[in-house]
Design a protein around this motif. Sequence first.
Motif, short mmCIF file in Angstrom:
data_model
loop_
_atom_site.label_atom_id
_atom_site.label_comp_id
_atom_site.label_asym_id
_atom_site.label_seq_id
_atom_site.Cartn_x
_atom_site.Cartn_y
_atom_site.Cartn_z
N ASN A 43 45.28 48.02 36.18
CA ASN A 43 44.01 48.63 36.59
C ASN A 43 44.28 49.97 37.27
O ASN A 43 44.39 50.08 38.48
CB ASN A 43 43.26 47.69 37.54
CG ASN A 43 42.85 46.39 36.87
OD1 ASN A 43 42.44 46.39 35.71
ND2 ASN A 43 42.96 45.29 37.59
N THR A 289 42.73 50.77 40.81
CA THR A 289 41.48 50.11 41.21
C THR A 289 41.70 48.60 41.25
O THR A 289 42.70 48.08 40.75
CB THR A 289 40.35 50.42 40.22
OG1 THR A 289 40.70 49.90 38.92
CG2 THR A 289 40.10 51.91 40.12
N ASN A 290 40.72 47.91 41.82
CA ASN A 290 40.78 46.45 41.77
C ASN A 290 40.16 45.96 40.46
O ASN A 290 39.77 46.76 39.61
CB ASN A 290 40.08 45.83 42.99
CG ASN A 290 38.61 46.23 43.09
OD1 ASN A 290 37.98 46.62 42.10
ND2 ASN A 290 38.06 46.16 44.29
N ALA A 291 40.03 44.65 40.30
CA ALA A 291 39.53 44.08 39.05
C ALA A 291 38.09 44.50 38.76
O ALA A 291 37.65 44.49 37.61
CB ALA A 291 39.63 42.56 39.10
N LYS A 292 37.36 44.92 39.80
CA LYS A 292 35.98 45.35 39.63
C LYS A 292 35.88 46.84 39.30
O LYS A 292 34.78 47.37 39.16
CB LYS A 292 35.18 45.06 40.90
CG LYS A 292 35.08 43.57 41.23
CD LYS A 292 34.27 43.38 42.52
CE LYS A 292 34.16 41.90 42.88
NZ LYS A 292 33.40 41.71 44.15
N GLY A 293 37.01 47.50 39.24
CA GLY A 293 37.02 48.93 38.96
C GLY A 293 36.80 49.79 40.18
O GLY A 293 36.54 50.99 40.06
N GLU A 294 36.93 49.21 41.36
CA GLU A 294 36.73 49.94 42.61
C GLU A 294 38.07 50.43 43.16
O GLU A 294 39.03 49.67 43.22
CB GLU A 294 36.06 49.05 43.65
CG GLU A 294 34.72 48.47 43.20
CD GLU A 294 34.25 47.33 44.08
OE1 GLU A 294 33.04 47.08 44.11
OE2 GLU A 294 35.11 46.68 44.74
#
Length: 452
Positions: A43, A289-294
Amino acid sequence: MEGFFSVKKRNGYRIGAAFLSVMLLISLLTPSGMKVNAAFDVNASAAILIDADTGQILYEKNGEKLLGVASMSKMMTEYLLLEAVKEGKISFDDTYQVSDYVYTVSQDRSLSNVPLRANETYNMQELYEAMTIYSANAATIAIAEKIAGSEAEFVKKMNEKAKELGLEQYKFVNATGLNNKDLKGHHSKGGETDENMMSARDVATLAYRLMKDYPEVLETAGIPKKKFREGTEDEIAMENWNWMLPSLVFQYEGMTGLKTGTTDFAGYCFTGTAERNGQKLIAVVMDATNAKGEGTYNARFVEMKKLLDYGFGQFERQEIVAAGNQIKGNETLPIQKGKEKEVKIQTKSDITIWVQKGSNTKYKANLVFNSSDLDEKGKLTAPVEKGKVVGSVIVKDDQGTAVSFLKSAGQTQVETAEKIKKANWLTLSIRAIGGGIAGGWNWTVDKVTGWF
């Protein structure tokens, strides 16, 4: 670039460190955290994983995309400093007197800094440690001024060295990786919003060359905590921004360095180096990013762990050809004007690659000769010394696809295994006469045969 995190924010992260550690541990103990998915992904806007010894690329995502690099820029400043020390141009004992520019930047604690006193002198060793451990920006500018006289001149050296090292997608506008707007009006190149930029492959190349040419950098980059000017009233505790080092919150087995970086523009970046059981890896994540795309501060450590685990867990070493051995089908090279008509050639070093465990793919060494050393008939001209490099080896799989390496890593070389002296004029004359007789005989045979 850590410059965008205030002390207050940093303390906030420390408060949540225990919770983050527990959550990370739980995720690693679940089945999904222990196995590598066939469609492995990181990610991040770009990522790359290489073998630190050979420069072989084990994983790459958007490796040539030009992105913000933030404080990972300081690896170039480290390289130029260590080079200057090696060449005797600078000593770590040399002192530096703080300029107005460096003083002004050093007082901004919202940036990564150790505050420096106006007109005070500091030695290069403590400035180097502040830069390498704590990513101190003013200390970095001070080093640039000491080496080149000004940051503007130092930036020229950064770009020149980048070209020399074989980097292809890069732009350095300052020594630190800060956005130019944070340099208090002292930016030396580009506009106020300009940033240092590199591709993930170039970041990996820089790290690879830094570790190859100056491995001692890890002695400092691997220090988890140290006090700046310990025992004085200016004493400041420096905790390494690489929280994957031993004793820090995201500690990772075998982590040795190297450099983090964060800005709003670049996102969360990290060049990590680690070693386990003799295997050394360099990994780069950019805009993680994290798994949420953040984009989050700890995302770069989570993604770095994923990348390093993949390298350590999914590959095994395979020797293609041992040092001093000949490559089948290319055991010799023809020689002209030599006492001998050919010379034996062999590999200068081992040809070893990393292959995925369980793979049935076959690999073969392919020899590429240096065309500049051969004549139009593909021959070397005597005399030929033993150890003369005549070509290099490219390893390809059974589908003809070459194993990927960093360009600056180079390929295993092939050299002559013996010395061939030039033949004397008598020998060369006899050969010429013999060649003429043989040519005439062949013409006669062909002509007579044609009559019948």
